[in-house]
Design a protein around this motif. Structure first.
Motif, mmCIF file in Angstrom:
data_model
loop_
_atom_site.group_PDB
_atom_site.id
_atom_site.type_symbol
_atom_site.label_atom_id
_atom_site.label_comp_id
_atom_site.label_asym_id
_atom_site.label_seq_id
_atom_site.Cartn_x
_atom_site.Cartn_y
_atom_site.Cartn_z
ATOM 1 N N GLY A 322 0.795 -1.213 0.000
ATOM 2 C CA GLY A 322 0.000 0.000 0.000
ATOM 3 C C GLY A 322 0.828 1.264 0.000
ATOM 4 O O GLY A 322 0.294 2.361 -0.217
ATOM 5 N N SER A 323 2.136 1.126 0.210
ATOM 6 C CA SER A 323 3.021 2.294 0.210
ATOM 7 C C SER A 323 3.602 2.520 -1.179
ATOM 8 O O SER A 323 3.587 1.638 -2.034
ATOM 9 C CB SER A 323 4.150 2.100 1.222
ATOM 10 N N GLU A 324 4.145 3.717 -1.385
ATOM 11 C CA GLU A 324 4.636 4.086 -2.706
ATOM 12 C C GLU A 324 5.885 4.951 -2.566
ATOM 13 O O GLU A 324 5.995 5.761 -1.656
ATOM 14 C CB GLU A 324 3.545 4.852 -3.464
ATOM 15 N N ILE A 325 6.832 4.750 -3.472
ATOM 16 C CA ILE A 325 8.050 5.551 -3.506
ATOM 17 C C ILE A 325 7.998 6.450 -4.747
ATOM 18 O O ILE A 325 8.074 5.953 -5.875
ATOM 19 C CB ILE A 325 9.316 4.666 -3.598
ATOM 20 N N PRO A 326 7.841 7.769 -4.587
ATOM 21 C CA PRO A 326 7.916 8.652 -5.753
ATOM 22 C C PRO A 326 9.359 8.761 -6.230
ATOM 23 O O PRO A 326 10.283 8.812 -5.415
ATOM 24 C CB PRO A 326 7.406 9.995 -5.208
ATOM 25 N N ILE A 327 9.537 8.764 -7.536
ATOM 26 C CA ILE A 327 10.899 8.868 -8.074
ATOM 27 C C ILE A 327 11.067 10.244 -8.715
ATOM 28 O O ILE A 327 11.618 11.155 -8.116
ATOM 29 C CB ILE A 327 11.193 7.735 -9.075
ATOM 30 N N ALA A 328 10.581 10.423 -9.921
ATOM 31 C CA ALA A 328 10.667 11.716 -10.596
ATOM 32 C C ALA A 328 9.839 11.660 -11.866
ATOM 33 O O ALA A 328 9.604 10.583 -12.420
ATOM 34 C CB ALA A 328 12.117 12.052 -10.939
ATOM 35 N N GLY A 329 9.384 12.835 -12.314
ATOM 36 C CA GLY A 329 8.707 12.926 -13.602
ATOM 37 C C GLY A 329 7.460 12.082 -13.719
ATOM 38 O O GLY A 329 7.166 11.552 -14.789
ATOM 39 N N GLY A 330 6.691 11.930 -12.645
ATOM 40 C CA GLY A 330 5.480 11.124 -12.679
ATOM 41 C C GLY A 330 5.717 9.654 -12.427
ATOM 42 O O GLY A 330 4.774 8.860 -12.446
ATOM 43 N N LEU A 331 6.958 9.250 -12.177
ATOM 44 C CA LEU A 331 7.291 7.853 -11.908
ATOM 45 C C LEU A 331 7.191 7.552 -10.421
ATOM 46 O O LEU A 331 7.546 8.377 -9.577
ATOM 47 C CB LEU A 331 8.710 7.533 -12.372
ATOM 48 N N SER A 332 6.726 6.361 -10.112
ATOM 49 C CA SER A 332 6.718 5.904 -8.729
ATOM 50 C C SER A 332 6.711 4.386 -8.721
ATOM 51 O O SER A 332 6.408 3.743 -9.729
ATOM 52 C CB SER A 332 5.485 6.437 -7.979
ATOM 53 N N VAL A 333 7.082 3.812 -7.577
ATOM 54 C CA VAL A 333 7.016 2.366 -7.384
ATOM 55 C C VAL A 333 6.101 2.104 -6.200
ATOM 56 O O VAL A 333 6.324 2.622 -5.100
ATOM 57 C CB VAL A 333 8.410 1.761 -7.127
ATOM 58 N N MET A 334 5.068 1.309 -6.430
ATOM 59 C CA MET A 334 4.084 0.985 -5.406
ATOM 60 C C MET A 334 4.232 -0.477 -5.008
ATOM 61 O O MET A 334 4.506 -1.334 -5.851
ATOM 62 C CB MET A 334 2.678 1.254 -5.942
ATOM 63 N N ARG A 335 4.050 -0.761 -3.743
ATOM 64 C CA ARG A 335 4.074 -2.145 -3.254
ATOM 65 C C ARG A 335 2.650 -2.610 -3.019
ATOM 66 O O ARG A 335 1.871 -1.958 -2.326
ATOM 67 C CB ARG A 335 4.886 -2.224 -1.950
ATOM 68 N N THR A 336 2.290 -3.715 -3.622
ATOM 69 C CA THR A 336 1.019 -4.373 -3.348
ATOM 70 C C THR A 336 1.307 -5.598 -2.488
ATOM 71 O O THR A 336 2.473 -5.912 -2.224
ATOM 72 C CB THR A 336 0.330 -4.795 -4.661
ATOM 73 N N PRO A 337 0.290 -6.319 -2.029
ATOM 74 C CA PRO A 337 0.570 -7.519 -1.238
ATOM 75 C C PRO A 337 1.436 -8.550 -1.962
ATOM 76 O O PRO A 337 2.126 -9.342 -1.315
ATOM 77 C CB PRO A 337 -0.828 -8.069 -0.958
ATOM 78 N N THR A 338 1.429 -8.516 -3.293
ATOM 79 C CA THR A 338 2.162 -9.552 -4.034
ATOM 80 C C THR A 338 3.261 -9.029 -4.937
ATOM 81 O O THR A 338 4.126 -9.805 -5.355
ATOM 82 C CB THR A 338 1.182 -10.354 -4.922
ATOM 83 N N SER A 339 3.243 -7.733 -5.256
ATOM 84 C CA SER A 339 4.109 -7.244 -6.335
ATOM 85 C C SER A 339 4.690 -5.865 -6.034
ATOM 86 O O SER A 339 4.213 -5.144 -5.150
ATOM 87 C CB SER A 339 3.313 -7.149 -7.642
ATOM 88 N N PHE A 340 5.724 -5.524 -6.830
ATOM 89 C CA PHE A 340 6.146 -4.143 -6.993
ATOM 90 C C PHE A 340 5.574 -3.666 -8.324
ATOM 91 O O PHE A 340 5.674 -4.378 -9.331
ATOM 92 C CB PHE A 340 7.674 -4.027 -7.031
ATOM 93 N N VAL A 341 4.973 -2.478 -8.328
ATOM 94 C CA VAL A 341 4.377 -1.933 -9.544
ATOM 95 C C VAL A 341 5.027 -0.596 -9.856
ATOM 96 O O VAL A 341 4.977 0.342 -9.052
ATOM 97 C CB VAL A 341 2.851 -1.745 -9.397
ATOM 98 N N VAL A 342 5.680 -0.512 -11.023
ATOM 99 C CA VAL A 342 6.248 0.751 -11.500
ATOM 100 C C VAL A 342 5.150 1.487 -12.256
ATOM 101 O O VAL A 342 4.601 0.963 -13.222
ATOM 102 C CB VAL A 342 7.452 0.509 -12.421
#
Length: 352
Positions: A322-342
Motif C-alpha cells: 500500500g506504500s509508494e516511492i515517488p521517483i521523478a517525472g510522474g514515476l513511482s514504485v508501489m508495493r502491493t501484497p504480491t508485487s512491486f508496480v512501477v
C-alpha cells in the motif's frame, strides 16, 4: 495483467548487412526494408528528414498517415522550416500537420544550464505532439536519424557517464522507427543532391552552445585524429550494449515482469504500469537490482537516474503493501501484497 511476449517488445533496429548498399541505393533499401504499416513521418525541414519524406513519397505514399512538423517557437527560422515542410509535403501529395509552442528565443549569452534546459523543453514539447498525433492516427513514428547521429549520441552518453543501457542509444529496442540508422550522413547528402531536394539549414546547428554541435564539429573530429576509427568502435560498443539490454529484458521476463492493463473507468487511463512479483526482487543483490530496476522503469516508459536507483535500492525492500516511492517525472514504485508496480503518469515523454 498481460505477459510481455519477447516478440512483442518494441522493435529492434535492423542489423548491418554484410554488403550494405550505399548512396541513393542505401536510402531506397532502408525504406523498402520496413514492414507494411501506417507511418507518421517526423520532418523538421532539414536535409535528413526531407530525404525521409521524399523517399517515402516515392516508394510508399499510401502508408504515410501524415507528415508531422513542429514549430518550436524559437524564432523566424523555426517558422520557416515548418512552412517549408508543409509546402514540400503537400507538393508530394502528403497530408501535413504542424504543431507549435510559444516561447522566448534564447539569447546568445545564455549559460550552459539555460541552453540545456531549453533543449530539453523543446524536445519534450515536440515529442508530446508527435506521440499525440501517432496515437490519434494509429501510426508509427518514423525519424530521419542517421548512423552519424548515432555516433554522436553514443559519444555524448559516454561523456555524461552513461552505463550500458544508455550507450546502446538508438540501437536499443524502441517504438520509434529509424530506417536510416545504419546509413551514413554522406549517403543522405548524396541522395538530397542527386534528387535536388530543397531543405533548410537550422541556424542553431552551427552554434557551439549546444553539446551535440560541439561533438559534431569539434570533439569527434579531434578524437578521430587522435584515434582513427573511433567512430566505428563506438558503433560496435553500442551494438554490444543493445545485445546486453536484450539479455536484461529476457531476465525481467523470466522473473515475471508484466504490463498492467488499465481498464477504462479505473481513473488511471493516463498511467502506464509494469509489475513484477515482490519475491523476485526481495533479497536480490544490489548489483542485480541496479540492472533490473532500470529495465522495469523503461518498460513503463520512463528512465531512471542514479538518484532514483539509489532510492529504490535503499527503500523498496522495506516498503510495506500500500506504500509508494515517488521517483521523478510522474514515476513511482508501489508495493502491493504480491508485487512491486512501477507506475508512470508522464507517459508522453520522448521515446528518443
Amino acid at each position: 495483467m498481460t505477459k510481455r511476449a519477447k516478440a512483442g517488445r518494441t522493435a529492434k533496429p535492423a542489423k548491418k548487412s554484410a554488403r550494405p548498399a550505399s548512396g541513393r541505393n542505401a536510402i531506397a533499401a532502408s525504406i523498402d526494408a520496413l514492414p507494411e504499416g501506417r507511418y507518421l513521418l517526423a520532418v523538421s525541414g532539414g536535409r535528413d528528414s526531407m530525404v525521409l519524406m521524399d523517399a517515402f513519397a516515392a516508394a510508399r505514399p499510401a502508408q504515410v498517415a501524415v507528415v508531422a512538423s513542429f514549430d518550436h517557437g524559437t524564432g523566424p527560422a523555426a517558422t520557416r522550416a515548418a512552412d517549408h515542410t508543409r509546402r514540400e509535403g503537400e507538393r508530394r501529395g502528403l497530408t501535413v500537420v504542424t504543431g507549435s509552442r510559444t516561447g522566448r528565443v534564447m539569447s546568445d549569452g545564455a549559460d550552459a544550464a539555460k541552453v540545456q534546459a531549453g533543449e530539453e523543453e523543446w524536445r519534450r514539447a515536440r515529442w508530446e505532439f508527435l506521440n499525440a498525433q501517432a496515437r490519434e492516427l494509429g501510426a508509427t513514428i518514423v525519424t530521419g536519424h542517421t548512423l552519424d547521429d548515432q555516433v554522436e549520441t553514443i559519444f555524448m552518453r559516454i561523456f555524461r557517464h552513461a552505463g550500458a543501457r544508455g550507450i546502446a542509444a538508438m540501437f536499443a529496442p524502441s517504438p520509434i522507427v529509424r530506417p536510416f540508422i545504419r546509413v551514413p550522413r554522406d549517403d543522405v547528402a548524396d541522395y538530397a543532391k542527386s534528387k535536388g531536394i530543397k531543405f533548410l539549414e537550422d541556424p542553431t546547428n552551427a552554434s557551439m552552445r549546444f553539446l551535440r554541435n560541439r561533438v559534431r564539429h569539434e570533439l569527434l573530429p579531434a578524437a578521430e585524429r587522435v584515434q582513427p576509427g573511433i567512430s566505428a568502435e563506438l558503433i560496435r560498443i553500442a551494438e554490444r550494449a543493445a545485445e546486453w539490454r536484450e539479455i536484461v529484458a529476457d531476465c525481467a521476463d523470466i522473473l515475471g515482469a508484466v504490463d498492467v492493463a488499465i481498464k477504462p473507468g479505473q481513473g488511471d487511463e493516463g498511467t502506464l504500469s509494469v509489475a513484477i512479483p515482490a519475491p523476485a526482487l526481495i533479497g536480490m543483490q544490489r548489483e542485480l537490482l541496479g540492472v533490473i530496476w532500470p529495465e522495469l522503469v523503461a518498460r513503463a516508459g520512463g528512465s531512471l537516474d542514479w538518484r532514483g536507483l539509489a532510492r529504490l535500492n535503499g527503500e523498496a525492500g522495506i516498503l510495506k503493501a500500500g506504500s509508494e516511492i515517488p521517483i521523478a517525472g510522474g514515476l513511482s514504485v508501489m508495493r502491493t501484497p504480491t508485487s512491486f508496480v512501477v507506475r508512470n503518469q508522464g507517459v508522453d515523454g520522448p521515446l528518443y
